[in-house]
Design an enzyme around this catalytic site. Structure first.
Site, PDB file in Angstrom:
ATOM      1  N   HIS A 245      -3.381  -5.038   0.809  1.00  0.00           N
ATOM      2  CA  HIS A 245      -2.756  -5.612   1.997  1.00  0.00           C
ATOM      3  C   HIS A 245      -2.678  -7.135   1.891  1.00  0.00           C
ATOM      4  O   HIS A 245      -3.610  -7.836   2.279  1.00  0.00           O
ATOM      5  CB  HIS A 245      -3.528  -5.195   3.250  1.00  0.00           C
ATOM      6  CG  HIS A 245      -3.325  -3.761   3.604  1.00  0.00           C
ATOM      7  ND1 HIS A 245      -2.362  -3.345   4.499  1.00  0.00           N
ATOM      8  CD2 HIS A 245      -3.921  -2.642   3.146  1.00  0.00           C
ATOM      9  CE1 HIS A 245      -2.394  -2.029   4.589  1.00  0.00           C
ATOM     10  NE2 HIS A 245      -3.328  -1.583   3.774  1.00  0.00           N
TER      11      HIS A 245
ATOM     12  N   GLU B 235      -1.052  -9.105   3.635  1.00  0.00           N
ATOM     13  CA  GLU B 235      -0.901  -9.749   4.946  1.00  0.00           C
ATOM     14  C   GLU B 235      -2.255 -10.001   5.618  1.00  0.00           C
ATOM     15  O   GLU B 235      -2.334 -10.738   6.601  1.00  0.00           O
ATOM     16  CB  GLU B 235       0.003  -8.891   5.855  1.00  0.00           C
ATOM     17  CG  GLU B 235      -0.659  -7.708   6.537  1.00  0.00           C
ATOM     18  CD  GLU B 235      -1.001  -6.543   5.633  1.00  0.00           C
ATOM     19  OE1 GLU B 235      -1.609  -5.576   6.115  1.00  0.00           O
ATOM     20  OE2 GLU B 235      -0.654  -6.588   4.427  1.00  0.00           O
TER      21      GLU B 235
ATOM     22  N   CYS C  42       0.835  -1.200   0.000  1.00  0.00           N
ATOM     23  CA  CYS C  42       0.000   0.000   0.000  1.00  0.00           C
ATOM     24  C   CYS C  42       0.878   1.262   0.000  1.00  0.00           C
ATOM     25  O   CYS C  42       1.442   1.626  -1.027  1.00  0.00           O
ATOM     26  CB  CYS C  42      -0.963  -0.036   1.184  1.00  0.00           C
ATOM     27  SG  CYS C  42      -2.302   1.169   1.089  1.00  0.00           S
TER      28      CYS C  42
END
Length: 225
Positions: free
Chosen positions: A194, A196, A100
């Site tokens: 994102h 993760e 990001c």
């Protein structure tokens, strides 16, 4: 590096105002999801605190790879630490994953530009949308080619791509840039979402693999911040 040694992955922290217990003061923050993603992929995370006095060269020679964590948007006049780390990772051929805000930092460090986001589905409240990922890319090789649902929230996007960068994912349906990689670098990739959370496990495994590859830091990619 010997592939049997656990690689050390530097994660750039963010300066925030925080309160805990009796304390109310500036602190350095990294979301737990980044640390867990790195652990699960086989790496050992190390938080890198932002500081005007940071020794970028020392940090880059201490860790085996860098994660530029996401939060908000990059500001070229304010975020010197992240921009310095991004530029050094590119020029020193240190494996780097930008998330990001981290993609924005990589792009600006490589001479690219950012602008306020456009399109009705890219508002501050947006949490998910679809992207189209190129087959011939690091993301594609990790198994994420094609149309994917991703998690993101940002007001700013990329206007022009930095030197040596290649767009490898675009937003559906407006075509906004969602991922850029630097093909002449051993592993330099930024995504505007994102990975993760929810976890793109194979992407973090690809970063760890690059961090443990022998002689990963012997080539250079000249980049002007």
């Amino acid at each position: 590096m010997n592939s049997e040694v656990t690689p050390l992955i530097g994660v750039c922290g963010l300066s925030v105002a925080a309160r805990w217990g009796l304390w109310d003061q500036p602190a350095v923050l990294v979301a737990q999801t980044y640390l867990e993603a790195i652990h699960r992929a086989g790496g050992q995370p190390l938080i890198l605190p932002p500081s005007a006095h940071a020794d970028t060269d020392l940090l880059l020679h201490t860790v085996d790879a860098i994660v530029l964590a996401g939060d908000g948007d990059i500001e070229a006049q304010r975020d010197d630490f992240e921009l310095d780390i991004a530029a050094a990772a590119l020029s020193e051929a240190v494996p780097v994953l930008g998330v990001c805000r981290g993609l924005q930092a990589l792009n600006v460090a490589a001479g690219g530009t950012v602008r306020r986001r456009f399109g009705h589905h890219h508002t501050a409240e947006t949490t998910s949308h679809t992207v189209d990922v190129a087959v011939d890319s690091l993301l594609g090789e990790a198994g994420y080619a094609g149309v994917r649902e991703v998690n993101s929230r940002h007001r700013q996007g990329l206007a022009t791509v930095g030197d040596g960068g290649k767009v490898t994912a675009a937003s559906v349906p407006d075509g906004a840039i969602e991922a850029v990689e630097w093909p002449d670098h051993p592993f330099a990739l930024g995504v505007h979402w994102h990975p993760e959370d929810p976890l793109m496990h194979e992407l973090f495994r690809a970063l760890i693999s690059a961090a443990t590859a022998p002689l990963f830091n012997t080539s250079t990619l000249p980049v002007q911040p």
